[in-house]
Design a protein around this motif. Structure first.
Motif, PDB file in Angstrom:
ATOM      1  N   PHE A  59     -35.413  32.926 -89.530  1.00 19.69           N
ATOM      2  CA  PHE A  59     -34.901  31.567 -89.327  1.00 19.69           C
ATOM      3  C   PHE A  59     -35.619  30.933 -88.130  1.00 19.69           C
ATOM      4  O   PHE A  59     -36.075  29.788 -88.186  1.00 19.69           O
ATOM      5  N   ARG A  76     -29.206  24.212 -92.179  1.00 13.35           N
ATOM      6  CA  ARG A  76     -29.227  25.554 -91.600  1.00 13.35           C
ATOM      7  C   ARG A  76     -28.484  26.589 -92.464  1.00 13.35           C
ATOM      8  O   ARG A  76     -28.910  27.736 -92.545  1.00 13.35           O
ATOM      9  N   MET A 116     -32.107  19.744 -88.944  1.00 10.17           N
ATOM     10  CA  MET A 116     -31.979  21.176 -89.258  1.00 10.17           C
ATOM     11  C   MET A 116     -30.525  21.589 -89.437  1.00 10.17           C
ATOM     12  O   MET A 116     -30.215  22.487 -90.208  1.00 10.17           O
ATOM     13  N   ARG A 117     -29.635  20.927 -88.697  1.00 10.83           N
ATOM     14  CA  ARG A 117     -28.209  21.236 -88.785  1.00 10.83           C
ATOM     15  C   ARG A 117     -27.731  21.089 -90.234  1.00 10.83           C
ATOM     16  O   ARG A 117     -26.925  21.855 -90.736  1.00 10.83           O
ATOM     17  N   TYR A 159     -28.311  29.638 -83.643  1.00  4.52           N
ATOM     18  CA  TYR A 159     -28.960  28.429 -84.156  1.00  4.52           C
ATOM     19  C   TYR A 159     -29.543  27.610 -83.001  1.00  4.52           C
ATOM     20  O   TYR A 159     -30.692  27.159 -83.065  1.00  4.52           O
TER      21      TYR A 159
END
Ligand SMILES: [Zn+2]
Lengths: 187, 186
Positions: A53, A32, A28-29, B70
């Motif tokens: 998100f 993102r 995902m990094r 995140y």
């Protein structure tokens, strides 16, 4: 995070399918930033985009075991995000209720104060123009610009014929052009 | 005659231009359009303008996602579990088919179903979801609590679930349908 530093995307996907959280971070990094940009531009609101998100990651984690690798992972990922956006717009009637809250631009992208002013003006114009588009036109345009998906893949994801998708893209760009031209940002 | 053919070609280019820009056309077709562009200033101008707009768009700054946000999203995603609670019976698992008091049932789609059965189920589920959504909006308007609840009655008992979770489950079913068709339409 230094787990799985040298794994390929395919290997990371397989680990995620076995519910490896570190592999999920690695995977995902990588996506993102484009994913978040797609979501911000889709809903025109940074806070809501953060929620979307979150929802996208929950669904990716849940549905990844069903990913069969027949389309590129990025296409699969953005089709999840596209569905999340569509559901959110339908349920929350975002476009009707949200009076364009400011999105805060990434400071790293603006260079000088003069550049910043111009960039900010352009950003506001572009965001307003995007929000004024019919949802289908906006989604086709954003999927193309942020996911790098081919139009043929976008047709699959949106369930529309290719020619319709191309028309959406054409009208979206025409409206953006008109908007930028009205403000003398292009000749 | 030649003029009208050219006019048709220019009209077609308005659509084909996007496939040209994303390099999705077969080589021969790509070359045909390049040949046309050499002799048609109108289409050349359209193409340049489209490129210019897309370039401007790509340069427009966008909002950034905080690292902390995140990390939160990641953490929540890997821990997310659907929340069901039975009022009079033991735990009901999220994959169990459920029925509304109105008698509406949700199908669970098995990912390995063949295409024909999947299409049939897709239509059936979609119809039920449409009906169910109407009921959910009605339930929501009752404002049963701060977090609106949906009450379900099945043969096994009566269940309650936060409306938000019900909506999420419906979204998940629809997403499952969408992803199945992306996977199957190769
Ligand atoms: Zn032409």
């Amino acid at each position: 995070m230094i787990d799985h530093p040298e794994k390929s995307e395919q290997e990371l996907i397989e680990l995620c399918q076995k519910k490896d959280g570190h592999a999920f971070d690695r995977l995902m990094r990588h996506y993102r930033i484009p994913l978040f940009h797609f979501l911000v531009r889709s809903c025109g609101d940074k806070e809501l985009a953060e929620d979307l998100f979150q929802d996208t990651l929950i669904k990716v984690w849940r549905f990844l075991p069903g990913y069969k690798g027949r389309s590129a992972f990025s296409s699969w990922l953005f089709s999840v995000a596209h569905n999340v956006v569509r559901d959110a717009l339908r349920r929350q009637k975002v476009r009707a209720n949200i009076s364009f809250r400011e999105t805060v631009p990434d400071q790293a992208m603006a260079h000088t104060p003069a550049d910043e002013v111009v960039a900010d003006e352009t950003r506001q114009l572009v965001e307003q123009a995007l929000q004024a588009l019919p949802e289908k036109q906006r989604q086709v345009f954003l999927l193309r610009q942020h996911s790098g998906m081919a139009f043929k893949e976008i047709a699959k994801v949106t369930g529309e014929p290719l020619n319709t998708v191309l028309s959406h893209m054409r009208y979206a760009v025409a409206k953006l052009k008109k908007c930028l031209r009205d403000d003398d940002l292009i000749i | 005659m030649a003029k009208s053919m050219k006019k048709n070609l220019c009209a077609d280019f308005e659509q084909a231009m996007w496939l040209l820009l994303s390099e999705e056309l077969p080589g021969a077709e790509m070359q045909d359009w390049r040949d046309h562009l050499h002799v048609c200033p109108h289409c050349q101008k359209s193409l340049n303008e489209a490129r210019q707009i897309l370039t401007i768009y790509d340069k427009v700054p966008n909002a950034a996602l905080d690292e902390a946000r995140y990390q939160d999203a990641l953490h929540i995603a890997v821990q997310a579990e659907p929340k069901w609670r039975a009022l009079r019976e033991p735990m009901l698992y999220w994959a169990t088919p459920l029925a509304l008091a109105a008698g509406l049932a949700l199908f669970w789609l098995w990912p390995r179903a063949n295409t024909e059965s999947l299409e049939w189920q897709a239509t059936a589920v979609e119809n039920r979801l449409l009906l169910m959504q109407d009921d959910i909006y009605e339930a929501e308007s009752l404002e049963l609590s701060d977090a609106p609840l949906a009450i379900f009655e099945t043969n096994d008992g009566v269940w309650e679930m936060e409306l938000r979770s019900v909506e999420r489950e419906i979204d998940n079913l629809q997403l499952e349908l969408a992803l199945s068709s992306v996977n199957d339409r190769e």
